[in-house]
Design an enzyme around this catalytic site. Structure first.
Site, mmCIF file in Angstrom:
data_model
loop_
_atom_site.group_PDB
_atom_site.id
_atom_site.type_symbol
_atom_site.label_atom_id
_atom_site.label_comp_id
_atom_site.label_asym_id
_atom_site.label_seq_id
_atom_site.Cartn_x
_atom_site.Cartn_y
_atom_site.Cartn_z
ATOM 1 C CG HIS A 42 53.571 34.349 87.028
ATOM 2 N ND1 HIS A 42 53.896 34.452 88.359
ATOM 3 C CD2 HIS A 42 54.407 33.407 86.527
ATOM 4 C CE1 HIS A 42 54.883 33.617 88.643
ATOM 5 N NE2 HIS A 42 55.209 32.971 87.551
ATOM 6 N N GLY A 192 59.702 27.452 88.547
ATOM 7 C CA GLY A 192 58.937 26.258 88.914
ATOM 8 C C GLY A 192 58.416 26.298 90.341
ATOM 9 C CB SER A 194 55.854 30.494 89.938
ATOM 10 O OG SER A 194 56.863 31.393 89.617
HETATM 11 C C1 4AZ Z 1 60.238 31.911 87.998
HETATM 12 O O1 4AZ Z 1 60.757 32.034 86.898
HETATM 13 C C2 4AZ Z 1 60.906 32.476 89.193
HETATM 14 N N1 4AZ Z 1 64.229 33.855 92.656
HETATM 15 C C3 4AZ Z 1 60.343 32.315 90.441
HETATM 16 C C4 4AZ Z 1 60.985 32.833 91.550
HETATM 17 C C5 4AZ Z 1 62.176 33.509 91.412
HETATM 18 C C6 4AZ Z 1 62.750 33.656 90.169
HETATM 19 C C7 4AZ Z 1 62.112 33.142 89.048
HETATM 20 C C8 4AZ Z 1 62.823 34.057 92.624
HETATM 21 O O2 4AZ Z 1 59.171 31.320 88.119
#
Ligand code: 4AZ
Length: 249
Positions: A42, A192, A194
């Site tokens: 993603h 961030g 991710s």
């Molecule tokens: C994001 O927006 C995101 N709490 C990544 C992880 C989590 C929430 C949002 C997990 O990339």
């Protein structure tokens, strides 16, 4: 990362930081072999992202400062998104980047750069098992910026039964996902983080079990972080990279 603590890159030397156009921080990742970074599909969903504009850094402890002695910089030779990644459900949120330095090399091992092991196919750890997450993501859900310094935090694995309960995520949790959170909900991955690693230590060795994927906000009560279950993809990773598949025994 919400909660946790600041750590030098030497604590997570497989952590990769992925940028777009050398300026905009995009996502984390994990070095699984000298030429290969595992991350989340993603991260590349935005329409304006082009391969030639991606750069990957290893050995970075600070998002905004350069530490030439410890950093290694790469361009991306190949971006392999999982063919069944679903942008709506985030099922199969996994991707591979083949990296190449300006001199045509892959990563060079040092105290700040090393690979992380993949666990044997389909191994699962018990609920409650403590693992670590790391990244430069936001430190609170409402923060305007990413963390300048690398953070690390501990989270515990949550059973599918609990995470699929109506109180948590119900049927949003697919077989290729698992959940992790802290018992008081104070620590979590956030925007961030991710693509970055969830690493668990088994028999004194650290293995990459999860890729930070999604969640309802950050560090919210009964809304744990959701991770891509890396052990479901050993075959896919072996196929795409040509690396040998590790099977236990
Ligand atoms: C994001 O927006 C995101 N709490 C990544 C992880 C989590 C929430 C949002 C997990 O990339």
């Amino acid at each position: 990362i919400v909660g946790g603590s600041y750590k030098p890159i030497e604590s997570n030397p497989w952590l990769a930081t992925i940028f777009h156009k050398s300026r905009r921080y995009l996502c984390g990742g994990s070095l699984i072999a000298p030429c290969w970074v595992l991350t989340a599909a993603h991260c590349f969903s935005e329409s304006d992202i082009q391969l030639k504009h991606l750069s990957v850094f290893l050995g970075k402890s600070s998002l905004n400062d350069t530490d030439a002695d410890r950093e290694q910089k790469f361009t991306v030779e190949e971006l392999i998104l999982h063919h069944s990644f679903n942008e709506t459900t985030y099922n199969n949120d996994i991707a591979l980047l083949k990296i190449k330095s300006p001199t045509g090399q892959c990563a060079v091992k040092s105290s700040s750069v090393r690979t992380v092991c993949l666990p044997p196919s389909h191994t699962q750890l018990p609920a409650g098992f403590s693992c670590t997450i790391a990244g430069f993501g936001k430190e609170t859900q409402t923060s305007w910026h990413y963390s300048h310094r690398l953070k690390q935090a501990e989270v515990n694995l949550i059973s599918d039964a609990v995470c699929k309960s109506e109180l948590q995520y119900g049927n949003l949790i697919e077989v290729n996902m698992f959940c992790a959170g802290s018992p008081d909900w104070s620590t979590d991955a956030c925007e961030g983080d991710s693509g970055g690693p969830l690493v668990c230590e088994v028999s004194g060795r650290r293995f990459l079990f999860g890729v930070v994927s999604w969640g309802d906000g950050c560090a919210k009560v009964n809304k744990p972080g959701v991770y891509t279950q890396v052990t479901n993809y050993n075959k896919w990773i072996a196929n795409k990279t040509g690396l040998p598949e590790y099977t236990k025994g």
